[in-house]
Design an enzyme around this catalytic site. Structure first.
Site, short mmCIF file in Angstrom:
data_model
loop_
_atom_site.label_atom_id
_atom_site.label_comp_id
_atom_site.label_asym_id
_atom_site.label_seq_id
_atom_site.Cartn_x
_atom_site.Cartn_y
_atom_site.Cartn_z
N LYS A 29 40.86 -32.48 66.08
CA LYS A 29 40.10 -31.69 67.06
C LYS A 29 40.65 -30.27 67.26
O LYS A 29 39.90 -29.33 67.35
CB LYS A 29 40.09 -32.39 68.42
CG LYS A 29 39.24 -33.64 68.48
CD LYS A 29 39.41 -34.19 69.88
CE LYS A 29 38.47 -35.26 70.24
NZ LYS A 29 38.42 -35.50 71.68
N ASP A 48 33.40 -33.08 75.35
CA ASP A 48 34.17 -34.00 76.20
C ASP A 48 33.98 -33.67 77.69
O ASP A 48 33.86 -34.58 78.51
CB ASP A 48 35.67 -33.94 75.85
CG ASP A 48 35.96 -34.66 74.53
OD1 ASP A 48 35.17 -35.54 74.15
OD2 ASP A 48 36.97 -34.33 73.89
#
Ligand code: ATR
Length: 284
Positions: free
Chosen positions: A75, A112
């Site tokens: 990520k 997220d």
């Protein structure tokens, strides 16, 4: 089936890159939604080591992929390898969704924060970030997404505590004056007067000890949220439920972050239904 595409000419391809990747629930989730929406396509697990990430991302366009999600440990390292980074992903410092544009260039997003906020709204449709102080425990990568989400939603007072205080202080400097930093051993007292508390540490996860925090100062109407989803009910959530506080488990964040990614890849916004929840919770 909903939204069946009558003249679909393209076979849609997307996936999740990570290392390891076979534990990821994303293929099960996206392939379920593909079938539900009557979209011809496939979502695959793709094992990519960090050193191969740039080449793997650049191969998406020639392979005909619409995009990929990214999971650990890719990520953070993906930031330099996309052509445009969404401002929220830039602030979080991580990308969990790469979308291939018409011309083959790559856009990086992070959903997220969106997933976390949407999971709160699923539990309480009237949830407001500015309804009172929020206590955030932890200062790692997950905390960055939660803080970015809360601030974007208008949180005015965030009480941040982390075992290593310097990490929390650095985050407060970076993210803004809404955050006030406290000592880790003050965490139980921080609950007094707070509208919500969220555990972003790894404490409570399978294989880790539970988060130690006294709940006697927790307000009766405070929301207690976790980002941990294995187990679904952590010791913290169990104790909060015993006190009749509203709780939000980590599965909601996992499911909701996938919705805007699915829309980018496949063109339809899917819903988190009880059926989706049980499909994925059965794998935990
Ligand atoms: P992630 O990206 O999942 O957030 P991370 O960056 O490793 O993972 O962060 C883990 C978080 O859990 C950190 O806030 C960490 O505290 P430190 O910054 O002090 O390491 C917290 N954490 C892990 N183990 C802990 C423990 N035994 N007690 C308290 N906090 C802990």
């Amino acid at each position: 089936m909903i939204g069946v595409m009558p003249h679909q000419t393209k076979y849609f391809l997307a996936g999740v890159m990570g290392y390891p990747v076979m534990h990821s629930r994303s293929p099960k989730l996206h392939n379920y939604w593909l079938q539900l929406h009557g979209i011809e396509g496939h979502y695959a697990p793709i094992a990519v080591r960090p050193e191969g990430l740039e080449k793997a991302l650049r191969a998406l366009a020639p392979l005909g992929y619409c995009g990929v999600n990214l999971t650990l440990p890719l990520k953070e390292s993906a930031l330099p390898f996309v052509d445009r980074v969404d401002p929220l992903a830039r602030q979080i410092g991580a990308i969990n969704c790469v979308v291939v544009a018409e011309d083959g260039t790559l856009d990086g997003y992070n959903y997220d924060a969106y997933g976390f906020i949407a999971s709160l709204r699923e539990a309480d449709p009237h949830w407001q970030a500015n309804s009172g102080p929020a206590v955030v425990l932890g200062a790692g990568g997950a905390a960055r997404a939660i803080l970015a989400g809360l601030i974007r939603e208008g949180a005015k007072e965030i009480r941040l505590a982390n075992r290593t205080k310097e990490r929390a202080t650095a985050l407060a400097l970076e993210f803004g004056s809404e955050i006030e930093v406290h000592d880790w051993n003050e965490r139980s007292g921080l609950l007094a007067g707070a509208a919500m508390v969220v555990n972003t540490t790894s404490m409570g996860m399978i294989g880790q000890p539970p988060l130690e925090i006294a709940l006697d100062k927790l307000e009766a109407n405070a929301l207690v949220a976790e980002i941990v989803y294995a187990p679904l009910e952590t010791d913290l959530l169990r104790r909060a439920k015993l006190r009749r506080n509203s709780t939000v488990d980590g599965l909601g964040m996992l499911l909701h972050q996938a919705r805007p990614a699915f829309r980018h890849f496949f063109g339809a916004m899917p819903e988190v239904t009880p059926a989706v929840r049980s499909l994925i919770s059965a794998t935990l």
